[in-house]
Write a protein that holds these residues in place. Structure first.
Motif, PDB file in Angstrom:
ATOM      1  N   SER A 104       0.830  -1.204   0.000  1.00  0.00           N
ATOM      2  CA  SER A 104       0.000   0.000   0.000  1.00  0.00           C
ATOM      3  C   SER A 104       0.867   1.258   0.000  1.00  0.00           C
ATOM      4  O   SER A 104       1.942   1.294   0.610  1.00  0.00           O
ATOM      5  N   LEU A 105       0.390   2.293  -0.682  1.00  0.00           N
ATOM      6  CA  LEU A 105       1.059   3.595  -0.675  1.00  0.00           C
ATOM      7  C   LEU A 105       0.420   4.555   0.331  1.00  0.00           C
ATOM      8  O   LEU A 105       0.771   5.737   0.368  1.00  0.00           O
ATOM      9  N   ASN A 106      -0.472   4.067   1.159  1.00  0.00           N
ATOM     10  CA  ASN A 106      -1.126   4.929   2.144  1.00  0.00           C
ATOM     11  C   ASN A 106      -0.144   5.578   3.111  1.00  0.00           C
ATOM     12  O   ASN A 106      -0.459   6.589   3.723  1.00  0.00           O
ATOM     13  N   PHE A 107       1.047   5.026   3.243  1.00  0.00           N
ATOM     14  CA  PHE A 107       2.035   5.586   4.162  1.00  0.00           C
ATOM     15  C   PHE A 107       2.579   6.940   3.685  1.00  0.00           C
ATOM     16  O   PHE A 107       3.182   7.678   4.459  1.00  0.00           O
ATOM     17  N   ASN A 144       0.771   2.083  -8.802  1.00  0.00           N
ATOM     18  CA  ASN A 144      -0.566   2.472  -9.238  1.00  0.00           C
ATOM     19  C   ASN A 144      -1.187   3.297  -8.121  1.00  0.00           C
ATOM     20  O   ASN A 144      -1.239   2.846  -6.976  1.00  0.00           O
ATOM     21  N   LEU A 145      -1.615   4.481  -8.468  1.00  0.00           N
ATOM     22  CA  LEU A 145      -2.172   5.396  -7.486  1.00  0.00           C
ATOM     23  C   LEU A 145      -3.556   5.808  -7.961  1.00  0.00           C
ATOM     24  O   LEU A 145      -3.687   6.510  -8.970  1.00  0.00           O
ATOM     25  N   SER A 146      -4.585   5.318  -7.281  1.00  0.00           N
ATOM     26  CA  SER A 146      -5.945   5.628  -7.729  1.00  0.00           C
ATOM     27  C   SER A 146      -6.293   7.090  -7.489  1.00  0.00           C
ATOM     28  O   SER A 146      -7.040   7.689  -8.259  1.00  0.00           O
ATOM     29  N   ALA A 147      -5.749   7.681  -6.438  1.00  0.00           N
ATOM     30  CA  ALA A 147      -6.022   9.093  -6.158  1.00  0.00           C
ATOM     31  C   ALA A 147      -4.921   9.644  -5.259  1.00  0.00           C
ATOM     32  O   ALA A 147      -4.353   8.924  -4.452  1.00  0.00           O
ATOM     33  N   LEU A 148      -4.645  10.916  -5.422  1.00  0.00           N
ATOM     34  CA  LEU A 148      -3.704  11.617  -4.555  1.00  0.00           C
ATOM     35  C   LEU A 148      -4.333  12.964  -4.248  1.00  0.00           C
ATOM     36  O   LEU A 148      -4.603  13.753  -5.155  1.00  0.00           O
ATOM     37  N   ARG A 149      -4.592  13.176  -2.978  1.00  0.00           N
ATOM     38  CA  ARG A 149      -5.211  14.421  -2.549  1.00  0.00           C
ATOM     39  C   ARG A 149      -4.242  15.142  -1.610  1.00  0.00           C
ATOM     40  O   ARG A 149      -3.609  14.520  -0.755  1.00  0.00           O
ATOM     41  N   PHE A 150      -4.171  16.446  -1.789  1.00  0.00           N
ATOM     42  CA  PHE A 150      -3.263  17.264  -1.003  1.00  0.00           C
ATOM     43  C   PHE A 150      -4.021  17.981   0.114  1.00  0.00           C
ATOM     44  O   PHE A 150      -5.230  18.199   0.026  1.00  0.00           O
ATOM     45  N   ALA A 159      -5.284  11.532 -10.206  1.00  0.00           N
ATOM     46  CA  ALA A 159      -6.077  10.293 -10.194  1.00  0.00           C
ATOM     47  C   ALA A 159      -5.557   9.331 -11.259  1.00  0.00           C
ATOM     48  O   ALA A 159      -4.928   9.737 -12.237  1.00  0.00           O
ATOM     49  N   ASP A 160      -5.819   8.068 -11.045  1.00  0.00           N
ATOM     50  CA  ASP A 160      -5.509   7.006 -12.004  1.00  0.00           C
ATOM     51  C   ASP A 160      -4.062   7.087 -12.516  1.00  0.00           C
ATOM     52  O   ASP A 160      -3.816   6.925 -13.710  1.00  0.00           O
ATOM     53  N   ALA A 161      -3.129   7.314 -11.626  1.00  0.00           N
ATOM     54  CA  ALA A 161      -1.716   7.395 -12.006  1.00  0.00           C
ATOM     55  C   ALA A 161      -1.110   5.996 -12.007  1.00  0.00           C
ATOM     56  O   ALA A 161      -1.412   5.175 -11.135  1.00  0.00           O
TER      57      ALA A 161
END
Length: 185
Positions: A104-107, A144-150, A159-161
Motif C-alpha cells: 500500500s502507498l497509504n504511508f 498504481n495510485l488511484s487518487a492523490l489528494r493534497f 487520479a488514475d496514475a
C-alpha cells in the motif's frame, strides 16, 4: 541521534584468512527516526555468511505499513587477495536482489505532510548481476495510485496514475507513466 532503536549483533568466526568461515547476524528492532516519529518503527534483519571465499547476504526490512522488503546477494571474496591488492577485482561476478511484494502507498501521507490521501500500491523486483565492472540490471518497479489528494485545496487532485519502470542490462525504460491531474490526462 538520527535513528533510535535496539540493535543486536552476533558474530562468529574461525579459521585462518585462507580458510575463514564467519557468520554475522544483525537484528535491529523498534528502529525509528526522531525526525519521522509519525512513522511506525521498523525491524531490520541481516544475515551475512562467509565460507569457501564466498560472501552471501540475506536480509529484510519490515514496517507495519508495507510488505517486507527483501534483500539477498552473494559474491566471491578472496580475503587474502583483497588484503594484498587493497581492492576487489573488477571482474568479480556478483548477484544482488531487492524485492518488495505489492504494498500500500497509504504511508505517503505520514511521510509527506502536504499529502492528505494516497490510496494505491507499489512493488519492487530488481536484480543486479554481472561483474563489478559491468553490472546488468533486470526487473521492474511498478506503482498504481488511484487518487492523490493534497492538504492544500488549491492543488489539483491526481487520479488514475500508473508507473512502470523496467530495468534491462544497462537501460532504464519507463514503460508506462500515465495519470490525470485536475481532470486532464
Amino acid at each position: 541521534s538520527p535513528v533510535i532503536g535496539m540493535v543486536n549483533l552476533d558474530v562468529n568466526a574461525g579459521g585462518t584468512l585462507d580458510e575463514l568461515t564467519a557468520k554475522a547476524t544483525l537484528r535491529a528492532t523498534r528502529i525509528q527516526s526522531p525526525d519521522a516519529s509519525q512513522l511506525d518503527p521498523a525491524t531490520i534483519s541481516l544475515d551475512l555468511d562467509f565460507q569457501n571465499d564466498r560472501l552471501s547476504l540475506n536480509g529484510s526490512v519490515q514496517q507495519r505499513l508495507i510488505q517486507p522488503l527483501r534483500i539477498s546477494g552473494n559474491l566471491p571474496f578472496d580475503i587474502v587477495a583483497f588484503r594484498n591488492n587493497q581492492k576487489i577485482d573488477p571482474k568479480t561476478a556478483f548477484e544482488l536482489k531487492v524485492a518488495m511484494p505489492t504494498s500500500s502507498l497509504n504511508f505517503l501521507s505520514t511521510l509527506v505532510p502536504a499529502i492528505r490521501q494516497s490510496p494505491g500500491t507499489a512493488a519492487i523486483d530488481v536484480s543486479v548481476r554481472g561483474t563489478i565492472a559491468q553490472p546488468a540490471l533486470s526487473g521492474a518497479i511498478t506503482a498504481n495510485l488511484s487518487a492523490l489528494r493534497f492538504t492544500d485545496p488549491s492543488l489539483p487532485p491526481i487520479a488514475d496514475a500508473a508507473l512502470q519502470v523496467d530495468f534491462t542490462r544497462d537501460r532504464v525504460n519507463i514503460a508506462r507513466c500515465t495519470g490525470r491531474i485536475g481532470g486532464g490526462s
